[in-house]
Design an enzyme around this catalytic site. Structure first.
Site, short mmCIF file in Angstrom:
data_model
loop_
_atom_site.label_atom_id
_atom_site.label_comp_id
_atom_site.label_asym_id
_atom_site.label_seq_id
_atom_site.Cartn_x
_atom_site.Cartn_y
_atom_site.Cartn_z
N GLU A 35 0.83 -1.20 0.00
CA GLU A 35 0.00 0.00 0.00
C GLU A 35 0.87 1.26 0.00
O GLU A 35 1.71 1.44 0.88
CB GLU A 35 -0.91 0.03 1.24
CG GLU A 35 -1.89 -1.12 1.31
CD GLU A 35 -2.94 -1.05 0.23
OE1 GLU A 35 -3.45 0.06 -0.05
OE2 GLU A 35 -3.25 -2.11 -0.33
N GLU A 76 -4.18 2.00 9.81
CA GLU A 76 -3.95 1.80 8.37
C GLU A 76 -4.12 0.33 8.01
O GLU A 76 -4.71 -0.01 6.97
CB GLU A 76 -2.55 2.28 7.97
CG GLU A 76 -2.26 2.17 6.48
CD GLU A 76 -3.12 3.10 5.64
OE1 GLU A 76 -3.78 2.61 4.70
OE2 GLU A 76 -3.13 4.31 5.91
N GLU A 83 -10.89 -2.59 3.26
CA GLU A 83 -10.93 -2.46 1.80
C GLU A 83 -10.86 -3.82 1.12
O GLU A 83 -11.59 -4.08 0.16
CB GLU A 83 -9.80 -1.56 1.32
CG GLU A 83 -9.98 -0.10 1.70
CD GLU A 83 -8.84 0.78 1.26
OE1 GLU A 83 -7.81 0.25 0.77
OE2 GLU A 83 -8.97 2.01 1.42
#
Length: 129
Positions: A35, A76, A83
């Site tokens: 990411e 995070e 997600e």
């Protein structure tokens, strides 16, 4: 042709569980490294440490920032997990999927702001305090 679902692995217990859990965490870090946002946040740690050192920030400021940074990384990771699950469960666009992703993003942004406000406070105190 669809593949057969894999059977759920047997539960690991005892001392082997500690090693397995550590392996899961390492796999999570590897996944999170993919990411871009995480890589930027990871870069923030040494950058802020250098800024604190250059401004002669007190030792407690390093500790508080490190705690805030770890919380940011944890959120995070949770946001990325949200997600991934949303994309898996809802491969097509949906309002609920959008909302879940937006709320996860908000949680990360709130911690980015908290980190930024703290860093600004420490640096302002160092230069004007």
């Amino acid at each position: 042709m669809p593949t057969e679902p894999k059977p759920k692995p047997d539960r690991i217990t005892g001392i082997r569980h500690l090693f397995a859990a550590a392996g899961y965490s390492v796999a999570g870090i590897r996944r999170l490294w993919g990411e871009t946002a995480f890589r930027h946040e990871a870069l923030g740690l040494p950058v802020i440490a250098v800024l604190f050192w250059a401004s002669a920030a007190p030792l407690w400021a390093y500790g508080v920032f490190l705690i805030l940074w770890f919380v940011l990384i944890a959120v995070e990771a949770l946001n990325t997990a949200i997600e991934v699950m949303v994309d898996h469960i809802s491969p097509h666009w949906s309002e609920a999927a959008r909302d879940a992703k937006d709320l996860g993003s908000l949680a990360v942004m709130a911690l980015l702001w908290a980190n930024g406000v703290f860093v600004a406070y420490v640096l302002l105190c160092a230069f004007y305090g």
